[in-house]
Motif scaffolding. Structure first.
Motif: not given
Length: 904
Positions: A464, A467, A470, A472, A495
């Motif tokens: 991603t 961001s 994150v 996850t 990230p």
């Protein structure tokens, strides 16, 4: 006559009509494959598709792929020129099926194209299959009655293909063309199995049917695939009615240009080898340089340097004694640039690299000739007549001397070369080359690849951009070595940016939601679609925490300040690239980069050092764009061809798919209704939102790193501020030391330098007078050699440096009418010697270099020089009397032997 361009197009059009996606040739410089030095087959760009690590939106493909076979496993370099069918560079036509059609369709397509589209006579064609492949044998037997009796079975060596010791493999089938009995090597010819010129392999159809494991067991693949390859040059030879690839329209114009440059006629036999070598090598070098390859002293760069030197040496055999390779570029462009426009687009850099490398080889060749002379003289002194293979290989490996050049030079001296010894050294070097081709990975990285590359393409880590933190989940294949607290972690989404495109990877932490454990992520490894996070597991227990398991929810957090610094530097590289093109010319291109948090370096193609004025202009331009606070707008999933049409810059050495990410920096006058861009590059890296976030840009250094490649190192943000602060402190300290305000430092420094020069001149005048006075005394001390009128002398003097000793020796020589004098001085604990000889004795054959060499040897030292002045040295002061005696004896002997000279 059908042209190569028409044959290539017919092939691609034929397979496009059968629903194949026509895919452009990939770069000759492989990107995500550390096992290859060069792209050597059409399937290279589809390797991950065949292995199931990558999915594409098509199951059939066709291409005309640029290929190189020089170095590593496939290496035709030494054969090129000796035969009429081998090249280092060639084009491979290929069609591919990714789990779609298999043997029957592949054989049908090949037979239809060869016999119907190209119209090659069926009675000239043979087919071969693997000895156990009954299926392929039956397909060929039924396909055309004209093939009766010409479908042959061969063993694993000729008709079985594998990607490696383990992995996909399968039988293959080949189509061969019979050029006629007149091309046979004689009554003992083995037919298709023979290496002679009668049979030419046109097409190889590989059927990826099995997966071989470590034990050698082969298991059928769930979706068998097809990989085929046909040499365009060989198709051209057949279709154009010639028996040599060098007589086709792809290579003949280059051979003819070599004839024009050299004035030497071409022969298809051994006499034409040099012409063929040059014609092949200019293609290999030009395409590799256009794709970002550069000659160097290691890896693929070393192979390119050897190719260039081999071509240059063959030019010498044709009596071309100047850099000449770039004179072939117009001819190459005329025949291939319409299909491969990079030849024209990169013309300037290709030309400059060739010229610079050839000029460098001229100097290296001269050094190598001197080395050969030393080797030959030593052998002659010992009564030996054979150049050792090791020495011949050193000349070949270090100085680019082909074996035949060493043999020619040896023959002129009545000597020979140990060819077997040379070949043994060459075999060792080839093994090193193979190892280098697979040696770009560390042992740890290889282990990671073996672990994680087994997982299918559906398993992936989504990165991603939006961001830096994150929520996850741990992946199914997370691993921890509890004894070392080392982890190898997969995440569903991350990230963390894994190193790519010159940008370093992120660091940070992955934390259990309950706070029971945390991983300090220190580095990342990208393997296919998976990002492996490596780091230390911090926990409160001696065992694996219960919450550390697959699918556990976690928070992944990137080191924010470090990433922001990287982003500033990465966006700055785009601004710098654009500024370089504006100031130096559009031919400037990026050839590499490193984007780190504390600095970045940017490598680019250019052939001379930048002036201070150019560097200042570039720095100003980048800072101007920073102050304009231009918007930075990345856009993902842009069709590759669309991005290129809109002006996006694609970089050397990067691998691009059908969809790409474009990073655009808007121009100052851009509007939503009329968007304009200052910079557009294909880039997967992370960037700031606007150029103003970079803060400031400063160039730290500019230097050369290879022929035609320059490097700029720079800093941004706080790094630029720290550099400015350092410079401000330096100015403050200089101001104090010179006792002058900052604005007067330059004038004060110039005044002090002028005063220094004046004092040095005055000191020089005093020293010169002192040297003359001292020299006069030394001349008078020298003794006249009876019956000659020439003087010889050897005196120890006290001097602080070798420069002072040389100045005194020059003064002695100037005042000495006829003679030889040697001066000795203890400088830094070593005895330095200088011998001078007057011009009249030089004309008679007296040589300072020979005298001092023998004298120094008596002291356990060494030396040499020219006839008028030579230098030497030794360490043991106790040997000075012996050195004096030997030097005087040799000086007298040379004067007497060379005849009587005039007075003193």
């Amino acid at each position: 006559m059908i042209t190569s361009k028409e044959i290539r197009q017919k092939f691609l059009d034929f397979f496009a009509a059968y629903d194949h996606r026509v895919v452009p040739s990939s770069s000759l410089i492989p990107v995500d494959d550390p096992t290859l030095l060069f792209t050597n087959a059409g399937m290279n760009q589809f390797k991950d598709v065949f292995l199931g690590k990558e999915k594409r939106n098509y199951k059939r493909a066709a291409s005309s792929q640029k290929c190189m076979r020089a170095g590593g496993k496939h290496n035709d370099l030494e054969i090129v020129g000796q035969t009429t069918r081998h090249q280092t560079f060639f084009e491979m036509l290929g069609n591919f099926s990714f789990g779609d059609y298999f043997k029957e369709e592949a054989i049908d397509y090949a037979w239809e194209f060869v016999t119907k589209v190209l119209g090659i006579p069926k009675d000239r064609l043979y087919a071969t299959v693997y000895e156990d492949d009954d299926e392929a044998f039956e397909i060929w037997r039924k396909i055309d009655p004209a093939l009766k009796g010409r479908v042959l079975r061969f063993g694993e060596k000729d008709n079985f293909w594998s990607m490696g010791d383990v992995g996909p493999c399968g039988p293959c089938s080949e189509i061969h063309y019979d050029q006629g009995e007149e091309f046979s090597c004689g009554p003992g010819c083995k037919g298709i199995e023979c290496d002679c010129d009668r049979f030419s392999e046109l097409w190889n159809l590989v059927f990826m049917q099995f997966n071989r494991d470590e034990s050698g067991k082969m298991t059928p693949l769930p979706k068998p695939s097809v990989d085929t390859g046909a040499g365009l040059e060989r198709f051209c030879a057949v279709m154009q009615g010639v028996h040599s690839n060098y007589d086709t329209d792809l290579l003949k114009p280059l051979v003819e240009k070599v004839v024009e440059i050299s004035g030497k006629q071409y022969s298809p036999g051994a006499e034409g080898m040099a012409h063929r070598v040059i014609a092949d090598h200019i293609r290999a070098l030009s395409f590799c340089i256009a794709d970002g390859g550069m000659p160097s002293n290691e890896g693929r760069g070393y192979v390119l340097r050897r190719i260039l030197r081999r071509a240059s040496y063959n030019g010498r055999l044709l009596e071309i004694h100047r850099p000449f390779m770039s004179e072939l570029l117009d001819t190459l462009e005329n025949s291939m640039a319409d299909v491969y426009p990079e030849l024209k687009g990169k013309r300037k850099i290709i030309e400059n690299v060739l010229n610079a490398e050839e000029e460098s080889f001229e100097r290296t060749l001269d050094t190598g000739l001197e080395l050969f002379e030393d080797i030959a003289k030593k052998l002659e002194k010992s009564g030996k007549k054979v150049i050792p293979g090791k020495e011949a290989f050193k000349l070949y490996d270090t100085y680019g001397f082909p074996l035949d050049l060493t043999q020619i030079m040896a023959g002129k001296r009545g000597m020979s070369v140990d060819v077997r010894g040379f070949e043994a050294e060459l075999a060792v070097q080839r093994e090193r080359s193979k190892a280098a081709a697979t040696g770009f990975l560390t042992h740890e990285e290889k282990a990671l690849y073996e672990t994680f590359s087994k997982y299918p393409a559906r398993e992936r880590t989504d990165f991603t951009y939006d961001s830096l933190e994150v929520r996850t989940y741990l992946g199914d294949h997370t691993y921890v070595n509890i004894a070392e607290s080392e982890t190898q972690v997969m995440l569903d989404t991350t990230p963390f940016y894994a190193e790519a495109g010159g940008q370093v990877g992120d660091v940070g932490e992955i934390e259990d939601e309950s706070g029971e454990w945390k991983i300090e992520v220190s580095r990342l490894q990208k393997i296919g679609n998976i990002t492996v996070h490596l780091g230390k597991l911090l926990k409160n227990t001696s065992t694996v925490p219960a919450s550390f398991h697959a699918r556990a929810p976690v928070i992944a957090r990137v080191d924010i300040q470090r990433r922001l610094s990287i982003m500033r530097n990465h966006t700055a590289t785009h601004l710098l690239h654009r500024a370089l093109k504006k100031v130096l010319g559009e031919h400037v291109n990026q050839s590499g980069s490193l984007v780190a948090p504390d600095r970045f370096r940017f490598d680019f193609t250019y052939f001379k050092a930048l002036t201070p004025e150019e560097l200042l202009e570039i720095e100003k331009d980048v800072n101007k764009k920073i102050l304009e606070n231009l918007s930075v707008r990345p856009e993902s999933e842009v069709p590759f061809e669309e991005a290129k049409k809109k002006g996006a810059v694609a970089l050397f050495g990067e691998k691009y798919g059908d969809k790409v990410r474009v990073v655009r920096i808007e121009a100052k006058d851009s509007t939503p209704e009329d968007p304009k861009y200052y910079s557009q590059e294909l880039c997967g890296g992370t960037h700031v939102n606007s150029t103003g976030e970079i803060g400031q840009f400063r160039i730290v250094s500019e230097s050369a790193i290879a022929a035609g490649i320059r490097r700029i190192e720079a800093v941004t943000g706080m790094g630029a501020f720290e550099l400015m602060d350092k410079e401000r402190n330096l100015l403050s300290n200089l101001s104090k030391a010179l006792k002058a305000p900052t604005e007067e430092i330059e004038a004060r420094a110039e005044k002090l330098l002028d005063e220094k020069k004046r004092l040095e001149k005055e000191l020089g005048r005093h020293k010169a007078g002192s040297y003359r006075s001292e020299a006069e005394k030394l001349v008078h001390k020298a003794k006249v050699v009876e019956g000659t009128g020439s003087r010889v002398g050897f005196e120890e003097v006290k001097k602080n440096s070798r420069e002072e000793l040389l100045s005194l020796a020059d003064a002695v020589r100037e005042m000495l009418t006829s003679g030889v004098t040697t001066l000795a001085s203890d400088i830094g604990g070593n005895i330095a010697l200088v011998t001078v000889v007057t011009d009249d004795l030089i004309k008679k054959g007296v040589k300072a270099g020979e005298i001092i060499k023998e004298g120094a040897k008596a002291g356990g030292g060494s030396g040499g020089g020219k006839s008028h002045l030579a230098q030497a040295g030794f360490k043991d002061r106790r040997k000075l009397p012996t050195v004096r005696k030997v030097t005087l004896t040799i000086s007298k002997h040379q004067i007497i032997e060379c005849g009587k000279g005039g007075g003193s």
